[in-house]
Write an enzyme that holds these catalytic residues in place. Structure first.
Site, short mmCIF file in Angstrom:
data_model
loop_
_atom_site.label_atom_id
_atom_site.label_comp_id
_atom_site.label_asym_id
_atom_site.label_seq_id
_atom_site.Cartn_x
_atom_site.Cartn_y
_atom_site.Cartn_z
N ALA A 130 0.92 -1.12 0.62
CA ALA A 130 0.23 0.02 0.37
C ALA A 130 0.41 1.73 -0.11
O ALA A 130 0.23 2.03 -0.46
CB ALA A 130 -1.04 -0.10 1.26
N THR A 131 2.00 0.91 0.97
CA THR A 131 2.91 2.48 1.01
C THR A 131 2.97 3.56 -0.80
O THR A 131 3.38 3.76 -1.10
CB THR A 131 4.06 1.63 0.97
OG1 THR A 131 3.74 1.54 2.69
CG2 THR A 131 5.35 3.08 1.11
N ASN A 171 -6.01 3.07 10.66
CA ASN A 171 -5.40 2.12 10.60
C ASN A 171 -5.16 2.33 12.52
O ASN A 171 -5.14 0.89 12.88
CB ASN A 171 -3.98 1.91 9.95
CG ASN A 171 -3.48 3.38 10.33
OD1 ASN A 171 -3.96 4.09 10.03
ND2 ASN A 171 -1.83 3.50 11.05
N GLN A 199 -6.77 -0.76 4.97
CA GLN A 199 -6.94 -1.85 6.52
C GLN A 199 -8.67 -2.32 5.89
O GLN A 199 -9.00 -3.12 7.37
CB GLN A 199 -7.09 -0.51 7.30
CG GLN A 199 -6.33 0.08 8.25
CD GLN A 199 -4.89 -1.03 8.67
OE1 GLN A 199 -5.63 -2.73 9.13
NE2 GLN A 199 -3.64 -1.50 9.12
N HIS A 224 -0.38 -7.66 3.47
CA HIS A 224 -0.49 -8.42 4.72
C HIS A 224 -1.48 -7.80 5.87
O HIS A 224 -1.27 -7.90 6.88
CB HIS A 224 1.32 -7.57 4.84
CG HIS A 224 1.85 -7.27 5.18
ND1 HIS A 224 1.53 -6.06 7.01
CD2 HIS A 224 1.67 -5.39 4.50
CE1 HIS A 224 1.14 -5.19 6.89
NE2 HIS A 224 2.44 -4.86 5.55
N THR A 260 10.50 -6.48 -12.09
CA THR A 260 9.91 -8.52 -12.66
C THR A 260 8.67 -8.65 -11.47
O THR A 260 8.97 -8.56 -10.50
CB THR A 260 10.81 -9.25 -12.34
OG1 THR A 260 12.27 -9.10 -12.86
CG2 THR A 260 10.13 -10.42 -12.12
N CYS A 280 4.03 2.03 11.53
CA CYS A 280 5.05 2.67 10.31
C CYS A 280 5.27 3.97 11.91
O CYS A 280 6.49 4.40 11.23
CB CYS A 280 4.24 3.37 9.51
SG CYS A 280 2.91 4.33 10.24
#
Length: 397
Positions: free
Chosen positions: A89-90, A169, A197, A219, A255, A341
């Site tokens: 997501a970042t 979050n 989220q 994740h 890739t 974070c």
């Protein structure tokens, strides 16, 4: 003063609960065994590069990516060709915000976001300010929700992008993204939402909610780390932030992480099939934890709205205790005092401060993140540990 509780002071561990207990599912989730099972072959016998079009190894990898793209798209009501795979997501937030800013600069230089956004959004906006863009950081109400009238007043002729997260979050607050999306669509303003989220936890429809760009994180929904996606509505132009071989429709070169993408696709399929039942069960566990703690302790407050929040989120402040001491004492429970974070910083949560929570209470807050693999017995154990620990710390204080 060292207030860490000795083993003798802690409640006896219950026989039907294994510790440590993980209750930090907003930070990350365990990979679902069903997700891992479908990933494993793509580390060994199906190890090909999805961009290799001249042999069966590449074809197999490309076919797996196509299947995953379909599964991700299906979860949010998108078309497969509108899904761009990223590292998480970042990266998706950066690509969406900076990519729009670069392509739309001739039309305007104004961006609107909220003070409670994830750092990936806020820091991307700060970077754009250094390049001459104007950014409005909207305040939120004490319940964490945006005021739509304030939002409408912030829109102007130079507004090219609105970026508002679907679910916070830290507090789990669900913003009215359908209303925001409608207002943006009426004005031909691109609307991005960080849904890291929210995806897989609540129903999302990019078309019904007028979303142009949507960030997904593997994740956070029981897929592996290092994989995510960005939904890009057909017709929306983005400037690539990573240049190379022109992968992912030229928007994200590199890739492809085939095993991770396969895992993300399977995780999305599981969420689509099981979300309704799972979210109801997790919400019941959240309410059970909240009721037990609030019923046994005074000086406890819930941060954020209780009516519009993620099923598994509970953010509570405990008056009269030090947050760091509380976390240290709860050494057999994995919870947090804020976003992962920013956990290295000792400052009070900027999200809670934006809600008007005092520095003292913000530092004495815990974020409980209940997830797929948590049980009622674990919730009861955590409630007991929190109640006993808060009482002891208050007595020591």
């Amino acid at each position: 003063m060292n207030t860490t509780l000795s083993p003798a002071e802690k409640p006896t561990r219950r026989a039907n609960v294994s510790t440590p207990i993980y209750l930090d599912n907003h930070a990350t989730t365990a990979v679902d065994p069903r997700v891992l099972d479908v990933m494993l072959p793509y580390f060994s016998e199906h190890f090909g590069n999805a961009a290799s079009r001249s042999h069966s190894f590449g074809w197999a990898a490309d076919e797996a990516v196509t299947c995953a793209r379909n599964r991700v798209a299906s979860l949010i009501g998108a078309s497969p060709e509108e899904i761009v795979f990223t590292s998480g997501a970042t990266e998706s937030d950066n690509l969406a915000i900076k990519g729009v800013a670069e392509t739309q600069r001739s039309k305007g230089n104004h961006i609107i976001t909220a003070a409670t956004e994830h750092k990936a959004v806020l820091d991307s906006c700060h970077r754009l300010e250094q390049s001459g863009f104007r950014v409005t950081y909207l305040p939120v109400r004490p319940d964490g929700l945006l005021d739509l009238e304030t939002f409408k007043r912030a829109l102007d002729q130079q507004t090219i992008l609105v970026t508002i997260m679907a679910a916070n979050n830290e507090t789990g607050t669900l913003q009215p993204i359908a209303d925001i999306g409608k207002l943006c669509r009426e004005r031909s303003i691109i609307f991005h939402t960080d849904a890291a989220q929210a995806v897989g936890k609540i129903p999302l429809s990019v078309h019904e909610q007028d979303i142009d760009l949507l960030s997904i994180c593997g994740h956070k929904l029981y897929a592996p780390k290092g994989v995510g996606a960005l939904y890009v509505r057909s017709g929306v132009q983005l400037a690539a932030q990573i240049d190379g071989g022109g992968h992912e429709h030229g928007m994200r070169s590199g890739t492809l992480n085939v095993p991770g993408i396969v895992g993300l696709g399977k995780a999305c399929e599981i969420c689509r099939e099981e979300m309704a039942h799972e979210s109801a069960r997790i919400a019941a566990l959240r309410n059970r934890l909240s009721d037990k703690i609030s019923g046994a302790l005074d000086g406890v407050s819930i941060n954020g709205t209780t009516d519009h929040r993620l099923p598994g989120n509970l953010n509570m402040s405990f008056a009269g205790v030090e947050g760091e001491e509380l976390l240290t004492a709860l050494d057999d429970i994995a919870v947090s005092s804020g976003a992962a974070c920013t956990s290295a910083h000792l400052e009070p949560s900027y999200v809670l401060k934006a809600l008007g929570v005092s520095d003292e209470l913000a530092q004495a807050s815990l974020r409980f993140g209940i997830g797929r693999f948590n049980t009622e017995a674990e919730v009861d154990y955590v409630a007991g540990r929190v109640i006993e620990t808060v009482k002891q710390l208050r007595a020591l204080a």
